[in-house]
Enzyme design. Structure first.
Site, PDB file in Angstrom:
ATOM      1  N   SER A 276     -10.264   0.738  -1.234  1.00 26.37           N
ATOM      2  CA  SER A 276      -9.213  -0.268  -1.195  1.00 26.37           C
ATOM      3  C   SER A 276      -8.984  -0.820  -2.582  1.00 26.37           C
ATOM      4  CB  SER A 276      -9.622  -1.399  -0.247  1.00 26.37           C
ATOM      5  OG  SER A 276      -8.791  -2.520  -0.419  1.00 26.37           O
TER       6      SER A 276
ATOM      7  N   ASP B  55       0.788  -1.213   0.000  1.00 25.52           N
ATOM      8  CA  ASP B  55       0.000   0.000   0.000  1.00 25.52           C
ATOM      9  C   ASP B  55       0.832   1.281   0.000  1.00 25.52           C
ATOM     10  OD1 ASP B  55      -1.843  -1.974   0.076  1.00 25.52           O
ATOM     11  OD2 ASP B  55      -2.912  -1.278   1.823  1.00 25.52           O
TER      12      ASP B  55
END
Length: 563
Positions: A471, A124
Protein backbone atom coordinates in the site's frame (compact mmCIF):
# COMPACT_ATOMS: atom_id res chain seq x y z
CA UNK A 1 -13.86 21.82 -36.97
CA UNK A 2 -11.65 18.74 -36.60
CA UNK A 3 -13.47 16.83 -33.90
CA UNK A 4 -14.59 13.30 -34.67
CA UNK A 5 -18.36 13.61 -34.83
CA UNK A 6 -18.18 16.45 -37.36
CA UNK A 7 -15.09 15.35 -39.28
CA UNK A 8 -16.79 12.05 -40.09
CA UNK A 9 -20.29 13.57 -40.51
CA UNK A 10 -21.55 11.17 -37.87
CA UNK A 11 -24.52 13.31 -36.79
CA UNK A 12 -25.48 15.07 -40.03
CA UNK A 13 -27.32 13.89 -43.13
CA UNK A 14 -30.05 11.31 -43.60
CA UNK A 15 -27.73 8.40 -42.81
CA UNK A 16 -27.35 9.67 -39.23
CA UNK A 17 -31.08 9.75 -38.46
CA UNK A 18 -30.86 6.69 -36.21
CA UNK A 19 -28.11 8.27 -34.10
CA UNK A 20 -29.93 11.56 -33.75
CA UNK A 21 -33.15 9.75 -32.84
CA UNK A 22 -31.50 7.92 -29.93
CA UNK A 23 -29.91 11.06 -28.52
CA UNK A 24 -33.11 13.04 -29.05
CA UNK A 25 -34.85 10.36 -27.03
CA UNK A 26 -32.37 11.16 -24.27
CA UNK A 27 -33.42 14.82 -24.38
CA UNK A 28 -30.81 16.31 -26.70
CA UNK A 29 -31.75 18.32 -29.80
CA UNK A 30 -30.17 19.26 -33.12
CA UNK A 31 -28.35 22.24 -31.65
CA UNK A 32 -26.82 20.03 -28.94
CA UNK A 33 -25.70 17.44 -31.48
CA UNK A 34 -24.00 20.06 -33.64
CA UNK A 35 -21.59 20.85 -30.77
CA UNK A 36 -18.56 18.88 -29.51
CA UNK A 37 -19.89 15.81 -27.71
CA UNK A 38 -18.05 15.36 -24.42
CA UNK A 39 -18.15 12.21 -22.30
CA UNK A 40 -17.91 12.86 -18.57
CA UNK A 41 -16.59 9.75 -16.82
CA UNK A 42 -17.88 9.75 -13.25
CA UNK A 43 -16.57 7.13 -10.80
CA UNK A 44 -18.92 8.21 -7.99
CA UNK A 45 -20.64 5.60 -5.85
CA UNK A 46 -21.89 5.21 -2.29
CA UNK A 47 -19.31 2.56 -1.31
CA UNK A 48 -16.02 4.34 -2.07
CA UNK A 49 -15.17 7.26 0.22
CA UNK A 50 -12.71 8.82 -2.20
CA UNK A 51 -15.36 8.98 -4.92
CA UNK A 52 -18.43 9.70 -2.81
CA UNK A 53 -18.58 13.40 -3.74
CA UNK A 54 -17.87 13.22 -7.46
CA UNK A 55 -21.51 13.70 -8.50
CA UNK A 56 -21.29 17.35 -7.46
CA UNK A 57 -18.02 17.80 -9.33
CA UNK A 58 -19.54 16.18 -12.41
CA UNK A 59 -22.41 18.69 -12.34
CA UNK A 60 -19.92 21.57 -12.38
CA UNK A 61 -17.89 19.93 -15.14
CA UNK A 62 -21.04 19.64 -17.24
CA UNK A 63 -21.92 23.26 -16.52
CA UNK A 64 -18.50 24.28 -17.83
CA UNK A 65 -18.98 22.18 -20.97
CA UNK A 66 -22.34 23.81 -21.67
CA UNK A 67 -20.84 27.25 -21.07
CA UNK A 68 -18.04 26.63 -23.59
CA UNK A 69 -20.40 25.41 -26.31
CA UNK A 70 -20.12 21.66 -25.84
CA UNK A 71 -22.68 18.97 -25.03
CA UNK A 72 -21.94 16.75 -22.02
CA UNK A 73 -22.87 13.08 -21.64
CA UNK A 74 -22.17 11.76 -18.15
CA UNK A 75 -21.60 8.05 -17.68
CA UNK A 76 -20.40 5.87 -14.81
CA UNK A 77 -17.69 3.33 -14.35
CA UNK A 78 -16.83 1.29 -11.28
CA UNK A 79 -14.65 2.35 -8.37
CA UNK A 80 -13.68 0.39 -5.27
CA UNK A 81 -11.84 1.08 -2.00
CA UNK A 82 -9.12 -1.38 -1.05
CA UNK A 83 -9.51 -0.60 2.64
CA UNK A 84 -12.76 -2.57 2.60
CA UNK A 85 -11.21 -5.81 1.33
CA UNK A 86 -7.98 -5.84 3.39
CA UNK A 87 -7.60 -9.23 5.03
CA UNK A 88 -9.62 -11.05 2.36
CA UNK A 89 -8.72 -12.67 -0.97
CA UNK A 90 -10.80 -10.01 -2.70
CA UNK A 91 -8.06 -7.40 -2.34
CA UNK A 92 -6.55 -8.96 -5.49
CA UNK A 93 -9.23 -7.22 -7.57
CA UNK A 94 -7.74 -3.83 -6.68
CA UNK A 95 -5.13 -3.88 -9.47
CA UNK A 96 -7.25 -5.84 -11.93
CA UNK A 97 -9.88 -3.08 -11.78
CA UNK A 98 -7.48 -0.85 -13.71
CA UNK A 99 -7.93 -3.00 -16.83
CA UNK A 100 -11.70 -3.23 -16.38
CA UNK A 101 -12.14 0.53 -16.02
CA UNK A 102 -9.88 1.27 -18.98
CA UNK A 103 -11.84 -1.15 -21.15
CA UNK A 104 -15.20 0.27 -20.05
CA UNK A 105 -14.15 3.80 -21.03
CA UNK A 106 -12.63 2.65 -24.32
CA UNK A 107 -15.90 0.89 -25.18
CA UNK A 108 -18.27 3.63 -24.06
CA UNK A 109 -16.43 6.55 -25.66
CA UNK A 110 -16.09 4.81 -29.00
CA UNK A 111 -19.54 3.25 -29.24
CA UNK A 112 -21.21 6.54 -28.29
CA UNK A 113 -19.00 8.51 -30.71
CA UNK A 114 -17.85 11.16 -28.23
CA UNK A 115 -15.39 13.86 -29.30
CA UNK A 116 -13.60 14.29 -25.98
CA UNK A 117 -13.52 13.10 -22.38
CA UNK A 118 -13.32 14.46 -18.87
CA UNK A 119 -12.35 11.69 -16.44
CA UNK A 120 -13.04 12.06 -12.72
CA UNK A 121 -11.39 9.81 -10.14
CA UNK A 122 -9.76 9.97 -6.73
CA UNK A 123 -8.09 6.74 -5.65
CA UNK A 124 -5.48 4.10 -6.29
CA UNK A 125 -5.88 1.99 -9.46
CA UNK A 126 -9.04 3.88 -10.41
CA UNK A 127 -6.99 6.89 -11.51
CA UNK A 128 -4.68 5.03 -13.90
CA UNK A 129 -7.70 3.06 -15.08
CA UNK A 130 -9.53 6.17 -16.29
CA UNK A 131 -6.35 7.63 -17.76
CA UNK A 132 -5.48 4.47 -19.70
CA UNK A 133 -9.04 4.29 -20.96
CA UNK A 134 -8.79 7.87 -22.18
CA UNK A 135 -5.46 7.14 -23.87
CA UNK A 136 -6.96 4.18 -25.73
CA UNK A 137 -9.77 6.27 -27.19
CA UNK A 138 -7.31 8.63 -28.85
CA UNK A 139 -9.60 11.53 -27.91
CA UNK A 140 -8.72 14.88 -26.32
CA UNK A 141 -9.09 14.17 -22.61
CA UNK A 142 -8.56 15.88 -19.30
CA UNK A 143 -8.33 14.50 -15.75
CA UNK A 144 -10.01 15.99 -12.68
CA UNK A 145 -9.12 14.59 -9.28
CA UNK A 146 -11.56 14.32 -6.42
CA UNK A 147 -8.83 15.67 -4.13
CA UNK A 148 -7.70 14.62 -0.65
CA UNK A 149 -10.01 14.41 2.33
CA UNK A 150 -9.36 16.63 5.32
CA UNK A 151 -7.41 14.86 8.07
CA UNK A 152 -9.30 13.73 11.14
CA UNK A 153 -8.89 15.09 14.65
CA UNK A 154 -8.37 12.73 17.55
CA UNK A 155 -7.06 13.37 21.06
CA UNK A 156 -6.16 16.93 20.06
CA UNK A 157 -4.08 16.04 17.00
CA UNK A 158 -4.37 15.25 13.31
CA UNK A 159 -4.89 11.61 12.34
CA UNK A 160 -4.92 9.75 9.02
CA UNK A 161 -6.06 6.31 7.97
CA UNK A 162 -2.68 4.57 8.24
CA UNK A 163 -2.69 4.97 12.02
CA UNK A 164 -5.96 3.05 12.28
CA UNK A 165 -4.61 0.15 10.23
CA UNK A 166 -1.56 -0.16 12.47
CA UNK A 167 -3.78 -0.21 15.57
CA UNK A 168 -6.11 -2.83 14.05
CA UNK A 169 -3.47 -5.26 12.81
CA UNK A 170 -0.85 -4.52 15.45
CA UNK A 171 -3.18 -5.36 18.34
CA UNK A 172 -5.96 -7.60 16.99
CA UNK A 173 -7.25 -8.59 20.46
CA UNK A 174 -7.44 -5.32 22.44
CA UNK A 175 -8.79 -4.98 25.96
CA UNK A 176 -11.97 -3.05 26.67
CA UNK A 177 -10.27 0.32 27.19
CA UNK A 178 -8.15 -0.12 24.07
CA UNK A 179 -11.21 -1.23 22.13
CA UNK A 180 -13.09 1.92 23.17
CA UNK A 181 -10.16 4.07 22.03
CA UNK A 182 -10.04 2.21 18.73
CA UNK A 183 -13.74 2.89 18.17
CA UNK A 184 -13.22 6.57 18.92
CA UNK A 185 -10.34 6.72 16.43
CA UNK A 186 -12.46 4.85 13.90
CA UNK A 187 -15.17 7.50 14.28
CA UNK A 188 -12.68 10.35 13.76
CA UNK A 189 -10.15 9.32 11.14
CA UNK A 190 -12.33 9.87 8.03
CA UNK A 191 -14.22 13.16 8.52
CA UNK A 192 -15.54 13.33 4.98
CA UNK A 193 -15.04 12.45 1.31
CA UNK A 194 -11.80 12.41 -0.63
CA UNK A 195 -8.61 10.38 -0.80
CA UNK A 196 -6.93 9.52 2.53
CA UNK A 197 -4.75 12.55 3.27
CA UNK A 198 -1.28 11.01 3.12
CA UNK A 199 1.09 10.08 0.30
CA UNK A 200 -0.68 6.83 -0.51
CA UNK A 201 -1.32 5.61 -4.01
CA UNK A 202 -4.42 7.81 -4.33
CA UNK A 203 -2.73 11.16 -3.73
CA UNK A 204 0.44 10.03 -5.48
CA UNK A 205 -1.54 9.35 -8.66
CA UNK A 206 -3.56 12.57 -8.37
CA UNK A 207 -0.29 14.51 -8.16
CA UNK A 208 1.36 12.55 -10.99
CA UNK A 209 -1.62 13.04 -13.30
CA UNK A 210 -1.06 16.77 -13.03
CA UNK A 211 2.73 16.42 -13.19
CA UNK A 212 2.58 14.67 -16.57
CA UNK A 213 0.19 17.30 -17.89
CA UNK A 214 -3.26 15.72 -17.69
CA UNK A 215 -4.90 18.08 -15.16
CA UNK A 216 -5.20 21.85 -14.92
CA UNK A 217 -2.30 23.39 -12.98
CA UNK A 218 -2.97 23.51 -9.25
CA UNK A 219 -6.13 21.41 -9.38
CA UNK A 220 -5.03 18.02 -8.08
CA UNK A 221 -4.28 18.68 -4.42
CA UNK A 222 -7.31 20.90 -3.76
CA UNK A 223 -9.17 19.20 -0.88
CA UNK A 224 -12.38 17.41 -1.79
CA UNK A 225 -14.64 19.70 0.23
CA UNK A 226 -13.21 23.07 -0.88
CA UNK A 227 -15.26 25.31 -3.16
CA UNK A 228 -12.04 25.78 -5.14
CA UNK A 229 -12.48 22.20 -6.34
CA UNK A 230 -15.90 23.10 -7.80
CA UNK A 231 -14.36 26.05 -9.61
CA UNK A 232 -11.68 23.81 -11.08
CA UNK A 233 -14.41 21.41 -12.18
CA UNK A 234 -16.12 24.16 -14.15
CA UNK A 235 -12.81 25.30 -15.65
CA UNK A 236 -12.05 21.69 -16.61
CA UNK A 237 -15.39 21.46 -18.43
CA UNK A 238 -14.70 24.65 -20.34
CA UNK A 239 -11.17 23.61 -21.22
CA UNK A 240 -12.09 20.21 -22.70
CA UNK A 241 -14.29 21.91 -25.32
CA UNK A 242 -11.34 24.06 -26.35
CA UNK A 243 -9.07 20.98 -26.45
CA UNK A 244 -11.50 19.20 -28.77
CA UNK A 245 -11.50 22.15 -31.15
CA UNK A 246 -7.70 22.24 -30.98
CA UNK A 247 -7.51 18.44 -31.49
CA UNK A 248 -5.21 18.32 -28.45
CA UNK A 249 -5.23 14.61 -27.64
CA UNK A 250 -3.20 12.82 -25.01
CA UNK A 251 -0.53 11.55 -27.40
CA UNK A 252 0.53 15.18 -27.82
CA UNK A 253 0.71 15.74 -24.06
CA UNK A 254 2.05 12.44 -22.72
CA UNK A 255 5.54 12.20 -24.18
CA UNK A 256 8.74 10.56 -23.00
CA UNK A 257 9.73 13.93 -21.55
CA UNK A 258 6.49 14.39 -19.62
CA UNK A 259 6.65 10.84 -18.29
CA UNK A 260 10.23 11.38 -17.11
CA UNK A 261 8.98 14.54 -15.38
CA UNK A 262 6.42 12.29 -13.70
CA UNK A 263 9.14 9.87 -12.61
CA UNK A 264 11.15 12.75 -11.12
CA UNK A 265 8.12 14.05 -9.21
CA UNK A 266 7.32 10.52 -7.99
CA UNK A 267 10.86 10.14 -6.68
CA UNK A 268 10.94 13.60 -5.11
CA UNK A 269 7.66 13.22 -3.19
CA UNK A 270 8.55 9.66 -2.09
CA UNK A 271 5.31 8.56 -3.69
CA UNK A 272 3.68 5.16 -3.57
CA UNK A 273 5.59 2.30 -5.17
CA UNK A 274 2.42 1.48 -7.11
CA UNK A 275 3.03 4.56 -9.24
CA UNK A 276 5.90 2.70 -10.92
CA UNK A 277 3.41 0.18 -12.34
CA UNK A 278 1.09 2.92 -13.53
CA UNK A 279 3.63 5.21 -15.19
CA UNK A 280 5.13 2.27 -17.06
CA UNK A 281 1.63 1.25 -18.17
CA UNK A 282 0.90 4.76 -19.49
CA UNK A 283 4.08 4.56 -21.51
CA UNK A 284 3.22 1.11 -22.81
CA UNK A 285 -0.19 2.25 -24.04
CA UNK A 286 1.49 5.01 -26.07
CA UNK A 287 4.43 2.83 -27.17
CA UNK A 288 6.89 5.05 -25.32
CA UNK A 289 10.04 3.42 -23.97
CA UNK A 290 9.93 3.80 -20.18
CA UNK A 291 11.38 1.13 -17.90
CA UNK A 292 12.70 0.43 -14.43
CA UNK A 293 16.09 1.54 -15.74
CA UNK A 294 14.74 5.10 -16.02
CA UNK A 295 13.56 5.00 -12.40
CA UNK A 296 16.88 3.52 -11.31
CA UNK A 297 18.95 6.11 -13.19
CA UNK A 298 16.98 9.08 -11.87
CA UNK A 299 16.71 7.70 -8.34
CA UNK A 300 20.43 8.27 -7.85
CA UNK A 301 20.21 12.02 -8.41
CA UNK A 302 16.69 13.18 -7.46
CA UNK A 303 16.33 14.28 -3.81
CA UNK A 304 13.24 13.92 -1.62
CA UNK A 305 11.60 17.31 -0.96
CA UNK A 306 8.28 16.33 0.65
CA UNK A 307 7.51 15.63 4.30
CA UNK A 308 4.06 14.17 3.72
CA UNK A 309 3.20 11.00 5.67
CA UNK A 310 4.77 8.38 5.68
CA UNK A 311 8.01 10.29 4.93
CA UNK A 312 7.20 12.98 7.52
CA UNK A 313 4.23 14.24 9.52
CA UNK A 314 2.52 16.56 7.01
CA UNK A 315 -0.71 15.80 5.17
CA UNK A 316 -1.59 16.38 1.52
CA UNK A 317 -3.75 19.30 2.67
CA UNK A 318 -0.55 20.82 4.09
CA UNK A 319 1.14 20.13 0.75
CA UNK A 320 -1.68 21.93 -1.05
CA UNK A 321 -1.27 24.92 1.23
CA UNK A 322 2.46 24.86 0.45
CA UNK A 323 1.67 25.35 -3.24
CA UNK A 324 0.59 21.95 -4.54
CA UNK A 325 1.94 20.44 -7.76
CA UNK A 326 3.06 23.76 -9.33
CA UNK A 327 5.25 24.39 -6.28
CA UNK A 328 6.61 20.83 -6.30
CA UNK A 329 7.55 21.18 -9.96
CA UNK A 330 8.80 24.72 -9.42
CA UNK A 331 11.26 23.46 -6.82
CA UNK A 332 12.28 20.64 -9.17
CA UNK A 333 12.43 22.76 -12.33
CA UNK A 334 16.23 22.48 -12.80
CA UNK A 335 15.71 18.69 -13.06
CA UNK A 336 12.61 18.76 -15.27
CA UNK A 337 11.94 19.26 -18.96
CA UNK A 338 10.35 22.70 -18.94
CA UNK A 339 9.06 22.30 -22.50
CA UNK A 340 6.69 19.46 -21.57
CA UNK A 341 3.06 20.38 -22.09
CA UNK A 342 -0.14 20.46 -20.08
CA UNK A 343 -3.84 20.26 -20.97
CA UNK A 344 -4.04 23.98 -20.18
CA UNK A 345 -1.93 24.69 -23.25
CA UNK A 346 0.94 25.95 -21.07
CA UNK A 347 4.38 24.41 -20.67
CA UNK A 348 5.91 23.27 -17.39
CA UNK A 349 8.26 26.24 -17.48
CA UNK A 350 5.36 28.64 -17.88
CA UNK A 351 3.31 27.00 -15.13
CA UNK A 352 6.17 27.01 -12.64
CA UNK A 353 7.69 30.40 -13.49
CA UNK A 354 6.69 31.88 -10.13
CA UNK A 355 5.69 28.73 -8.25
CA UNK A 356 7.78 27.83 -5.22
CA UNK A 357 7.12 26.32 -1.81
CA UNK A 358 5.11 28.46 0.58
CA UNK A 359 6.00 26.25 3.55
CA UNK A 360 9.46 24.69 3.67
CA UNK A 361 8.47 22.62 6.71
CA UNK A 362 6.26 20.64 4.30
CA UNK A 363 7.89 21.11 0.89
CA UNK A 364 11.60 21.87 0.76
CA UNK A 365 13.99 22.75 -2.07
CA UNK A 366 16.51 20.62 -3.94
CA UNK A 367 19.23 22.71 -2.31
CA UNK A 368 18.00 21.78 1.17
CA UNK A 369 16.17 18.47 0.70
CA UNK A 370 14.55 16.17 3.22
CA UNK A 371 16.81 13.40 1.92
CA UNK A 372 19.63 13.67 -0.64
CA UNK A 373 18.48 10.73 -2.75
CA UNK A 374 15.13 9.61 -4.12
CA UNK A 375 12.27 8.01 -2.25
CA UNK A 376 12.09 4.97 -4.56
CA UNK A 377 14.92 2.54 -5.30
CA UNK A 378 15.08 -0.23 -7.91
CA UNK A 379 16.92 -3.31 -6.69
CA UNK A 380 18.22 -6.21 -8.79
CA UNK A 381 20.12 -9.39 -8.05
CA UNK A 382 19.81 -13.15 -7.86
CA UNK A 383 16.48 -12.88 -5.99
CA UNK A 384 15.06 -10.29 -8.40
CA UNK A 385 16.79 -10.60 -11.80
CA UNK A 386 14.31 -8.23 -13.47
CA UNK A 387 13.95 -5.86 -10.56
CA UNK A 388 12.18 -5.06 -7.31
CA UNK A 389 10.99 -1.78 -5.77
CA UNK A 390 11.29 -0.24 -2.32
CA UNK A 391 10.32 3.07 -0.75
CA UNK A 392 13.55 4.16 0.89
CA UNK A 393 12.08 6.90 3.07
CA UNK A 394 10.39 4.38 5.37
CA UNK A 395 13.52 2.24 5.85
CA UNK A 396 15.81 3.21 8.77
CA UNK A 397 19.38 4.18 7.88
CA UNK A 398 20.74 1.25 9.85
CA UNK A 399 18.71 -1.16 7.70
CA UNK A 400 19.86 0.12 4.31
CA UNK A 401 22.21 -2.84 4.34
CA UNK A 402 20.89 -6.05 5.84
CA UNK A 403 21.56 -9.78 5.81
CA UNK A 404 19.10 -12.13 7.42
CA UNK A 405 17.40 -15.53 7.31
CA UNK A 406 14.30 -16.04 5.18
CA UNK A 407 10.95 -16.85 6.74
CA UNK A 408 8.82 -18.05 3.82
CA UNK A 409 5.03 -17.70 3.41
CA UNK A 410 2.56 -18.11 0.56
CA UNK A 411 0.14 -15.36 1.58
CA UNK A 412 -0.18 -12.11 3.50
CA UNK A 413 -2.49 -13.85 5.97
CA UNK A 414 0.06 -16.56 6.80
CA UNK A 415 2.86 -14.04 7.35
CA UNK A 416 0.54 -11.91 9.46
CA UNK A 417 -0.27 -14.82 11.76
CA UNK A 418 3.47 -15.52 12.13
CA UNK A 419 4.05 -11.94 13.28
CA UNK A 420 1.19 -12.14 15.80
CA UNK A 421 2.37 -15.47 17.20
CA UNK A 422 5.90 -14.21 17.84
CA UNK A 423 7.57 -16.47 15.28
CA UNK A 424 9.23 -13.49 13.58
CA UNK A 425 12.38 -12.22 15.25
CA UNK A 426 14.54 -9.14 14.78
CA UNK A 427 16.75 -9.54 11.71
CA UNK A 428 14.40 -11.95 9.92
CA UNK A 429 13.45 -11.44 6.28
CA UNK A 430 9.81 -12.31 5.64
CA UNK A 431 9.32 -13.62 2.09
CA UNK A 432 5.71 -13.60 0.83
CA UNK A 433 5.34 -15.23 -2.59
CA UNK A 434 2.62 -16.30 -5.04
CA UNK A 435 1.07 -12.86 -4.58
CA UNK A 436 2.22 -11.44 -7.95
CA UNK A 437 0.20 -10.55 -11.06
CA UNK A 438 -0.24 -14.20 -12.09
CA UNK A 439 0.07 -15.85 -8.71
CA UNK A 440 -2.45 -13.90 -6.62
CA UNK A 441 -3.78 -13.28 -9.32
CA UNK A 442 -3.87 -9.51 -9.26
CA UNK A 443 -0.88 -8.56 -7.10
CA UNK A 444 -2.34 -8.03 -3.65
CA UNK A 445 -0.96 -5.49 -1.18
CA UNK A 446 0.74 -6.98 1.89
CA UNK A 447 -0.98 -4.61 4.30
CA UNK A 448 -1.77 -6.93 7.20
CA UNK A 449 1.81 -8.08 7.69
CA UNK A 450 3.38 -4.63 7.42
CA UNK A 451 0.77 -2.99 9.66
CA UNK A 452 1.24 -5.74 12.24
CA UNK A 453 5.00 -5.16 12.22
CA UNK A 454 4.50 -1.41 12.71
CA UNK A 455 1.82 -1.87 15.36
CA UNK A 456 3.95 -4.35 17.31
CA UNK A 457 7.12 -2.24 17.08
CA UNK A 458 9.03 -4.64 14.81
CA UNK A 459 8.94 -2.73 11.51
CA UNK A 460 12.48 -1.37 11.87
CA UNK A 461 13.99 -4.77 12.55
CA UNK A 462 12.27 -7.03 10.00
CA UNK A 463 12.24 -6.82 6.19
CA UNK A 464 9.25 -7.92 4.12
CA UNK A 465 10.01 -9.04 0.55
CA UNK A 466 7.24 -10.03 -1.86
CA UNK A 467 6.30 -10.50 -5.49
CA UNK A 468 3.09 -8.69 -4.57
CA UNK A 469 2.58 -5.00 -3.88
CA UNK A 470 2.49 -2.69 -0.89
CA UNK A 471 0.00 0.00 0.00
CA UNK A 472 1.00 3.61 -0.36
CA UNK A 473 0.33 3.70 3.40
CA UNK A 474 3.04 1.13 4.11
CA UNK A 475 5.74 1.96 6.61
CA UNK A 476 8.77 -0.06 7.59
CA UNK A 477 11.36 -2.05 5.67
CA UNK A 478 9.52 -3.40 2.64
CA UNK A 479 10.57 -4.55 -0.85
CA UNK A 480 7.94 -5.50 -3.41
CA UNK A 481 7.29 -6.15 -7.10
CA UNK A 482 9.96 -8.88 -7.17
CA UNK A 483 10.25 -10.05 -10.77
CA UNK A 484 9.99 -12.60 -12.16
CA UNK A 485 7.29 -13.59 -9.67
CA UNK A 486 7.07 -17.03 -8.07
CA UNK A 487 4.11 -18.19 -10.16
CA UNK A 488 6.14 -17.97 -13.39
CA UNK A 489 9.28 -19.53 -11.96
CA UNK A 490 11.23 -16.58 -10.62
CA UNK A 491 13.97 -17.34 -8.06
CA UNK A 492 11.65 -16.19 -5.25
CA UNK A 493 9.73 -19.43 -5.87
CA UNK A 494 12.62 -21.55 -4.56
CA UNK A 495 13.69 -19.59 -1.50
CA UNK A 496 13.85 -22.02 1.41
CA UNK A 497 13.33 -21.39 5.11
CA UNK A 498 16.57 -20.12 6.62
CA UNK A 499 18.25 -19.13 3.33
CA UNK A 500 20.24 -15.96 3.82
CA UNK A 501 19.06 -12.91 1.89
CA UNK A 502 21.38 -9.95 1.36
CA UNK A 503 19.88 -6.48 0.89
CA UNK A 504 22.07 -3.54 -0.12
CA UNK A 505 19.89 -0.56 -0.99
CA UNK A 506 22.75 1.92 -1.61
CA UNK A 507 24.16 -0.56 -4.16
CA UNK A 508 20.64 -1.42 -5.42
CA UNK A 509 21.19 -5.14 -4.76
CA UNK A 510 18.84 -7.93 -3.64
CA UNK A 511 20.47 -11.34 -3.54
CA UNK A 512 19.68 -14.84 -2.40
CA UNK A 513 22.92 -16.13 -0.89
CA UNK A 514 22.68 -19.50 -2.54
CA UNK A 515 24.95 -20.60 -5.39
CA UNK A 516 23.73 -20.17 -8.94
CA UNK A 517 24.00 -23.92 -9.37
CA UNK A 518 21.77 -24.56 -6.38
CA UNK A 519 19.20 -22.02 -7.56
CA UNK A 520 19.17 -23.69 -11.00
CA UNK A 521 18.77 -27.14 -9.42
CA UNK A 522 15.85 -25.98 -7.31
CA UNK A 523 14.17 -24.33 -10.29
CA UNK A 524 14.51 -27.51 -12.36
CA UNK A 525 12.66 -29.41 -9.65
CA UNK A 526 10.04 -26.67 -9.19
CA UNK A 527 6.65 -26.85 -10.87
CA UNK A 528 4.01 -24.13 -10.94
CA UNK A 529 1.14 -24.47 -8.48
CA UNK A 530 -2.43 -24.85 -9.66
CA UNK A 531 -4.15 -21.60 -10.54
CA UNK A 532 -6.08 -20.12 -7.64
CA UNK A 533 -9.02 -19.21 -9.90
CA UNK A 534 -10.16 -20.70 -13.21
CA UNK A 535 -12.97 -18.37 -14.31
CA UNK A 536 -14.02 -14.76 -14.32
CA UNK A 537 -11.91 -11.63 -14.69
CA UNK A 538 -9.19 -12.90 -12.34
CA UNK A 539 -8.61 -15.93 -14.56
CA UNK A 540 -8.52 -13.77 -17.68
CA UNK A 541 -6.08 -11.42 -15.98
CA UNK A 542 -3.81 -14.26 -14.81
CA UNK A 543 -3.53 -15.61 -18.34
CA UNK A 544 -2.64 -12.24 -19.86
CA UNK A 545 -0.90 -10.23 -17.14
CA UNK A 546 2.52 -8.78 -17.74
CA UNK A 547 5.13 -8.95 -15.01
CA UNK A 548 5.45 -6.03 -12.59
CA UNK A 549 8.49 -4.55 -14.30
CA UNK A 550 6.35 -4.18 -17.46
CA UNK A 551 3.45 -2.54 -15.58
CA UNK A 552 1.39 -5.66 -14.70
CA UNK A 553 -1.42 -4.86 -17.14
CA UNK A 554 -3.19 -7.36 -19.33
CA UNK A 555 -1.65 -7.53 -22.79
CA UNK A 556 -2.90 -10.29 -25.07
CA UNK A 557 -0.54 -9.23 -27.85
CA UNK A 558 2.26 -11.01 -26.04
CA UNK A 559 2.67 -14.77 -26.01
CA UNK A 560 5.45 -14.52 -23.45
CA UNK A 561 4.55 -12.67 -20.26
CA UNK A 562 8.15 -11.66 -19.73
CA UNK A 563 8.68 -10.19 -23.21
Amino acid sequence: MSYRSKLQNLFSGDNAAHRRAIYKGCGYDDIDLAKPLIGVVNTCNDAALGHLHLDKLAEHVKAGIWQAGGTPFEFRTIATCGEISIGTPHLRYELVIRDVIASSIEIMANVELFDGLVVLASCDSIIPGVIIGAIRTGLPSIFLSGGPQLPGRFEGRQVVMSELGQDVFGAPHPGESTRARLRALEDSVCPGPGACSLMGTANTMQILAEAIGLALPGSSTVPAVYSEKLRFAKQTGRRIVEMVKENLNLSRIITKESLLNGVIVELAIAGSTNAVLHLISFARELEIDLSLDDFDHLSRSVPVISRVIPTGNATVVDLHNAGGVPAIMGELLPLLDGNAGNVSGMTVAEITANARSKDTAVLTSIQDPVLPSAGIAVLKGTLAPDGAICRTTTIPDERMKHRGPAKVFHSDEAAYQAVLSGRIKAGDVIVIRYEGPVGAPGMREMMMTTDALVGSGKAKDVFVITDGRFSGFTEGSSIGHVTPEAAVGGPIAVVEEGDLIKIDIPQRALDLEVSEGEISRRLEEWSPPAAKVDRGILAVYAKNALQADKGAMMDDRLKNRES
